[in-house]
Each structure stands twice: as C-alpha cells, then as structure tokens.
Design a protein around this motif. Sequence first.
Motif, mmCIF file in Angstrom:
data_model
loop_
_atom_site.group_PDB
_atom_site.id
_atom_site.type_symbol
_atom_site.label_atom_id
_atom_site.label_comp_id
_atom_site.label_asym_id
_atom_site.label_seq_id
_atom_site.Cartn_x
_atom_site.Cartn_y
_atom_site.Cartn_z
ATOM 1 N N UNK A 156 95.567 56.164 16.292
ATOM 2 C CA UNK A 156 94.669 56.283 17.186
ATOM 3 C C UNK A 156 93.761 55.328 17.511
ATOM 4 N N UNK A 157 94.671 53.947 17.327
ATOM 5 C CA UNK A 157 93.750 52.787 17.630
ATOM 6 C C UNK A 157 93.894 52.362 19.236
ATOM 7 N N UNK A 158 93.072 51.899 19.644
ATOM 8 C CA UNK A 158 93.011 51.307 21.180
ATOM 9 C C UNK A 158 93.000 49.876 21.109
ATOM 10 N N UNK A 159 93.951 49.420 21.437
ATOM 11 C CA UNK A 159 94.012 47.833 21.501
ATOM 12 C C UNK A 159 93.315 47.225 22.838
ATOM 13 N N UNK A 160 92.746 46.396 22.885
ATOM 14 C CA UNK A 160 92.253 45.475 23.750
ATOM 15 C C UNK A 160 93.213 45.098 24.957
ATOM 16 N N UNK A 161 93.043 45.478 26.286
ATOM 17 C CA UNK A 161 94.158 45.348 27.263
ATOM 18 C C UNK A 161 94.575 43.958 27.208
ATOM 19 N N UNK A 162 93.478 42.981 26.977
ATOM 20 C CA UNK A 162 93.793 41.596 26.968
ATOM 21 C C UNK A 162 94.826 41.016 25.864
ATOM 22 N N UNK A 163 94.559 41.834 24.745
ATOM 23 C CA UNK A 163 95.452 41.498 23.252
ATOM 24 C C UNK A 163 96.895 42.004 23.862
ATOM 25 N N UNK A 164 96.814 43.156 24.636
ATOM 26 C CA UNK A 164 98.445 43.540 24.728
ATOM 27 C C UNK A 164 99.044 42.901 25.740
ATOM 28 N N UNK A 165 98.184 42.185 26.791
ATOM 29 C CA UNK A 165 98.733 41.493 27.996
ATOM 30 C C UNK A 165 99.434 40.245 27.482
ATOM 31 N N UNK A 166 98.792 39.862 26.380
ATOM 32 C CA UNK A 166 99.181 38.419 25.951
ATOM 33 C C UNK A 166 100.290 38.605 25.063
ATOM 34 N N UNK A 167 101.080 39.669 24.874
ATOM 35 C CA UNK A 167 102.232 39.827 24.477
ATOM 36 C C UNK A 167 103.327 39.284 25.509
#
Length: 355
Positions: A156-167
Amino acid sequence: MRTEPAAGGHDLRHHGDAEVRDDGSALVDLAVNVRADTPPGWLREHIAGSLSGLAAYPDGRAARAAVAARHGLPVERVLLTAGAAEAFVLLARALKVRRPVVVHPQFTEPEAALRDAGHTVDRVLLRAADGFRLDPAAVPEEADLVVIGNPTNPTSVLHPAGAVARLARPGRTLVVDEAFMDAVPGEREALAGRTDVPGLVVLRSLTKTWGLAGLRIGYVLAAPETVAELERAQPLWPVSTPALAAAEACVGARGLAEAADAARRVAVDRAHLVAGLRGFAGRGLRVVEPAEGPFVLVRLPGAAAVRRRLRALGYAVRRGDTFPGLDEEWLRVAVRGRGTADGFLGALGEALGTV
C-alpha cells in the motif's frame, strides 16, 4: 534494499481469491482487493445492453478512443487487454529483454509471466525497515526491463512519481503497474498520460474499482511502437464486447466522477481501519504506513495462526508469505466500510486472545 536472483520458495500464482473459494465462499472477504458492492447498477445495465451485439465480432475502436481521451493521449498509445494480467504476459513474451528486474514486494504475476516466458528474473527487495520505499539507485544499471507497482500491492506504499520516473533509462523498458491508482484521491503520483519518460509502459486495470474481475478488462499506455509490438502478440479479438462496453463507460465522465468519490471514501474507511489496527500494537501488530491503497499490510507475530483463527470467526484475509520479501508474519487486509471493519477488528481481538 537488496538485489537477488529470483528463486523458488514463494508461490507466485497464489492470489487473494484462493482465500474465498470453496470452503471460504461464505467468509467476509478482506482478502481480495476488488471494491465491495460493485459493479454499480448503472454499469451492470450498460454492460447488459451490449449483449444484443454478441453476434458481431468485438470492435474496440470506441473504447480505445475513450481510454485515449481519458489520458490525453493519441489512440496509438493505447492497447486494450483482458485485464492487466494479460498485459504482463504480452510484455514477457513480446519484448526482447536480457535482464529483467522486478521490484518486490509487489504483485507476483509480472515475475511469474517473465519466468514462464523463459527469462531469468532478478529481484530488488524493498525492506520493511525502510517502509518499503523505493531507492532508484538500488536497481541495477544493466536492467533493461524494470517492473514496479504504484501504489504497490501488497504494501500500500505510494511511491513519488519522480522517484519512479528516475528508473527510466535509454534502452530500458519501465513498466509501472497502476492497477490501484484510481483508488488514490486525485491520482497523485500517477505516470499515466506522461510521454516524456523514455521507455515508460503504464498498466491500468478496471477490475478493482469497478468489480469487474470476472469480465477481464484493462489497458496499456506506451509508445506507439511498443503498443504495436504487444498487439502483434495478442490473439484476435482479445477483449469481449461486454468488456469493451465496460471500458468505455468506466472512463467516461460519470465513471470518472464515481471513481473519484469512491477513492475519497476509501481514504476515510482506510483511516478508520488503520486507527483500529493501531490499537493492537501492544500485541505486536504493526501497520505499514502511510497506506495509500485500498488495502493495508500488517506484520504480526504468529500471523499464520491468527489468519486461521479469523477464518473460523468468519473473516478471510490475505496471507503475505507468497510475496517475495515477506514471510509468514505478514497479512494484507482489504479496506471495507466502517461496519465491516469494526466487525473484523472485533474478530481480530478475539483471534489474538485465543491463539
């Protein structure tokens, strides 16, 4: 956070519906993440209205255009699928990748599909001590396919979009499973509709919020060349006429407004459930917070025995040990209305007192 090669030890094909089949069919279902009391009457009637056209082959153009308009994309960036699970199979079979990496704990079908397609899969395991938060640097640079859920099932963790996009990297396909994003008020941190992230593939499901698991409808948002590659791997007419009718309705104005209202209700109901679960901290129960999906993950000593006792008391919850990165001390609990939550909390108190 650590990286490891995928290996045995976890039943990747176990899902929450196994808890409520056969002898579990009479239990209060807190194991499956489909929203309760769905599909709504107006949607059932809309789907039923499509049945008069069953003699014709399915025509997905209107539904595809509706999904594209909902996300502000051209239709060439949309692929309709028989649920998000089909999309994982298509990605595993159609894309030519050398080193796929799955970020766990998360929905296990992506890894299962990759392994079934003959791929060797590496895992990046997020740690409970870090709140199961993503560190993009933990993903190996040489990974050419990365799969992550947001918000993540089961944490149920919502990761910041910026952190995901950095992948994202040149030459890498970044698959973001947003099956539960429409349960997040305002869909904050969503990447659906973005065209500036290289190699981005976003998966969406319409089965969770709308109670359409038996109908099978979802979609992929990706670059046109990726969509074309996945479409070539699909069988002919993969999405049925009733499922297409449902897709068009769910992404329309009425559907979006109702989904937004449902997301706000889920947030209120989740807060009530989490507050009640915190009351068992003295018994060693810990909730993964902040929870942002329509479910919560809890850690509890003796959780396997507690789960069995809850079944005897009439409640089904999802075991956590089938998720890589978790063990038998973890349980996932679906968010339901206040009355159901109160009943469950009472049963949990009884289970903890008798196990």
